[in-house]
Design a protein around this motif. Structure first.
Motif, short mmCIF file in Angstrom:
data_model
loop_
_atom_site.label_atom_id
_atom_site.label_comp_id
_atom_site.label_asym_id
_atom_site.label_seq_id
_atom_site.Cartn_x
_atom_site.Cartn_y
_atom_site.Cartn_z
N GLN A 115 1.03 -1.18 0.34
CA GLN A 115 -0.03 0.09 -0.13
C GLN A 115 0.94 1.23 -0.03
N LEU A 116 0.59 2.25 -0.86
CA LEU A 116 1.00 3.49 -1.04
C LEU A 116 0.04 4.60 -0.87
N LEU A 117 -0.10 5.38 -0.07
CA LEU A 117 -0.93 6.62 0.32
C LEU A 117 -0.37 7.71 -0.26
N LEU A 118 -0.58 8.51 -1.21
CA LEU A 118 0.10 9.67 -1.87
C LEU A 118 -0.68 10.90 -1.48
N THR A 119 -0.22 12.06 -1.43
CA THR A 119 -0.66 13.41 -1.44
C THR A 119 -0.35 14.00 -2.64
N PHE A 120 -0.95 15.13 -2.94
CA PHE A 120 -0.33 16.08 -3.81
C PHE A 120 0.95 16.62 -3.69
N ASP A 122 3.32 14.83 -2.53
CA ASP A 122 4.35 13.78 -2.44
C ASP A 122 4.59 13.59 -3.99
N THR A 123 3.62 14.06 -5.08
CA THR A 123 4.25 14.01 -6.30
C THR A 123 4.59 15.30 -7.07
N GLU A 124 4.46 16.44 -6.12
CA GLU A 124 4.87 17.79 -6.69
C GLU A 124 6.14 18.25 -6.27
N ARG A 125 6.54 17.77 -4.82
CA ARG A 125 7.86 18.36 -4.43
C ARG A 125 8.83 17.26 -4.58
N ARG A 126 9.83 17.69 -5.19
CA ARG A 126 10.84 17.03 -5.63
C ARG A 126 11.58 15.76 -4.59
N ARG A 127 11.92 16.11 -3.53
CA ARG A 127 12.42 15.35 -2.32
C ARG A 127 11.48 14.22 -2.08
N ARG A 128 10.22 14.63 -1.76
CA ARG A 128 9.10 13.54 -1.61
C ARG A 128 8.92 12.72 -2.87
N TRP A 129 9.12 13.18 -3.85
CA TRP A 129 8.81 12.51 -5.19
C TRP A 129 9.60 11.65 -5.25
N LEU A 130 10.95 11.76 -5.12
CA LEU A 130 12.25 10.92 -5.12
C LEU A 130 12.11 9.73 -4.31
N ALA A 132 9.25 8.64 -2.95
CA ALA A 132 8.22 7.77 -3.45
C ALA A 132 8.72 6.82 -4.47
N ARG A 133 9.35 7.64 -5.60
CA ARG A 133 9.88 6.74 -6.59
C ARG A 133 10.90 5.63 -6.25
N ALA A 134 11.60 6.10 -5.18
CA ALA A 134 12.50 4.85 -4.90
C ALA A 134 11.87 3.72 -4.26
N THR A 135 11.04 4.11 -3.33
CA THR A 135 10.12 2.83 -2.78
C THR A 135 9.65 2.34 -3.98
N LEU A 136 8.70 2.78 -4.94
CA LEU A 136 8.19 2.01 -5.97
C LEU A 136 8.99 1.07 -6.74
N ASP A 137 10.36 1.75 -6.98
CA ASP A 137 11.20 0.91 -7.74
C ASP A 137 11.74 -0.52 -6.92
N VAL A 138 11.55 -0.01 -5.41
CA VAL A 138 12.20 -1.22 -4.81
C VAL A 138 10.92 -2.39 -4.86
N LEU A 139 9.84 -1.95 -4.87
CA LEU A 139 8.69 -2.73 -4.89
C LEU A 139 8.62 -3.45 -5.83
N LEU A 140 8.78 -2.98 -7.20
CA LEU A 140 8.45 -3.62 -8.31
C LEU A 140 9.49 -4.54 -8.70
N GLY A 141 10.75 -4.11 -8.29
CA GLY A 141 12.07 -4.95 -8.44
C GLY A 141 11.85 -6.13 -7.63
N GLN A 142 11.18 -6.17 -6.41
CA GLN A 142 11.00 -7.34 -5.84
C GLN A 142 9.61 -8.20 -6.19
#
Length: 384
Positions: A115-120, A122-130, A132-142
């Motif tokens: 589960q990932l719960l994102l807010t606006f 999380d996708t608009e601020r670069r640090r939080r975007w990175l 979240a992207r890193a988390t998704l990359d690990v999940l997809l990789g696993q």
């Protein structure tokens, strides 16, 4: 109108889905939730089987799923209301039920869900975007299936997407996906609202989103428990198109909706205008304003020219102040700008590790970060 209206036996939608490698599937509340309340378990089981089949073919998938508010409202006995606190309470109660339904549906296929719960933000601020992207990359990789929803229990009306169509487009951009599938009550875009105009013609292919396409989307939608309509889907497709990601707008009313698309079911394909990687690097090079500068030695400059990441060892100087996730310029010691990229460290951290081997990052900072200051995927060489 830059569209094609005639039908094709060799479906553009089917070929695009068959050829996609990283896919985001958005599921609306009107599909997932039964009119009398509760999850349509048979339908979700069918979608899970579709997802498993696509994954077996080597594809990676992310699901963006609505339904938490509707499920939570039933669980708490709340009536429909515009009150934000009621919606947030319903989301808090319903999100666990939503994830339980997805876990149950994917379990027979041996696929873990996350589960990932994102807010606006999380996708608009670069640090939080990175992050979240890193988390998704690990999940997809696993091999997990990320199931994403807007964090309605804490989002405010001023800072929220309000529908998962736009959120799903941002997720597709975040994962560098090449296809976004928007499953809804309708089987694509028409020249007019088919519920009101019997002469409305289906549009199977949209090359560019212009005023005519926007006008056609203006009134096309379906009533139900969801919050989106055709206009929000076209808005989402525009976001995805800018990220090099194609979009399919398709009906999910019938069971096995993805398999039906592969078999040639009617849908609208909004074509991509570039590859996700190319669009991302064009955005870095041409849109973002650099917040700082990294001066690199000749060895690092050669490595960048060969398509490799920028490691701390090759950095001679860090100029300016910037946060993690900021765009920075990369220049050689003669002052020639070589590249621009998204830095994985802030300026203070970059100064500490500059010139050091990647293996010393943890000792120098006190925590274990990425090996590269700028990963090659986040680096755009200039003059190319």
């Amino acid at each position: 109108m830059d569209v094609r209206q005639e039908s094709s036996s060799d479906s553009d939608a089917a070929r695009r889905l068959a050829g996609a490698r990283r896919i985001t599937v958005k599921v609306g509340s009107s599909l997932l939730i039964a009119p009398e309340g509760g999850v349509r378990t048979d339908w979700l089981d069918g979608l899970a089987a579709d997802i498993a089949e696509l994954r077996a073919g080597g594809r990676q998938l992310v699901a963006v799923s609505s339904g938490a508010v509707a499920l939570g409202r039933d669980r708490l006995g709340l009536r429909r209301s515009p009150r934000l606190d009621w919606k947030q309470a319903a989301a808090a109660a319903g999100q666990a039920l939503l994830m339980e339904a997805w876990q149950r549906a994917m379990a027979p296929h041996g696929i873990a869900t996350a589960q990932l719960l994102l807010t606006f933000d999380d996708t608009e601020r670069r640090r939080r975007w990175l992050n979240a992207r890193a988390t998704l990359d690990v999940l997809l990789g696993q091999g997990a299936l990320p199931v994403i929803n807007e964090n309605d229990s804490v989002a405010t009306d001023e800072l929220r997407y309000g529908d998962n169509d736009r959120l799903s487009a941002r997720v597709a951009q975040m994962i560098r996906g090449d296809l976004l599938v928007l499953l809804s009550d309708v089987d694509g875009l028409y020249t007019a609202d088919p519920a009101r105009d019997p002469e409305a013609a289906h549009i199977p292919l949209v090359e560019a989103i212009g005023p005519e396409v926007e006008a056609a989307a203006g009134g096309t939608g379906a009533a139900g428990v969801g919050s989106g309509g055709m206009r929000t889907k076209i808005d989402a497709a525009r976001i995805a198109q800018g990220a090099g990601c194609a979009t399919l707008i398709a009906s999910g009313r019938e069971e096995r909706p993805l398999r039906r698309i592969l078999a040639g079911a009617r849908a609208t394909l909004v074509a991509a205008q570039a590859s996700p990687a190319r669009a991302y690097k064009q955005w870095i090079a041409g849109t973002l304003k650099p917040a700082g500068l990294l001066v690199v030695d000749a060895g690092a400059a050669r490595a960048l020219d060969e398509g490799r990441s920028l490691l701390p060892a090759g950095v001679r100087e860090v100029r300016g102040r910037f946060e993690r996730g900021s765009c920075v310029s990369v220049a050689d010691e003669e002052g020639r700008e070589l590249a621009r990229g998204i830095c994985a460290y802030d300026s203070d951290e970059a100064r500490i590790i500059a010139g050091a081997a990647s293996g010393r990052i943890e000792a120098l900072l006190g925590w274990c970060g990425p090996d590269a200051l700028i990963h090659r995927d986040d680096l755009a060489m200039l003059g190319r």
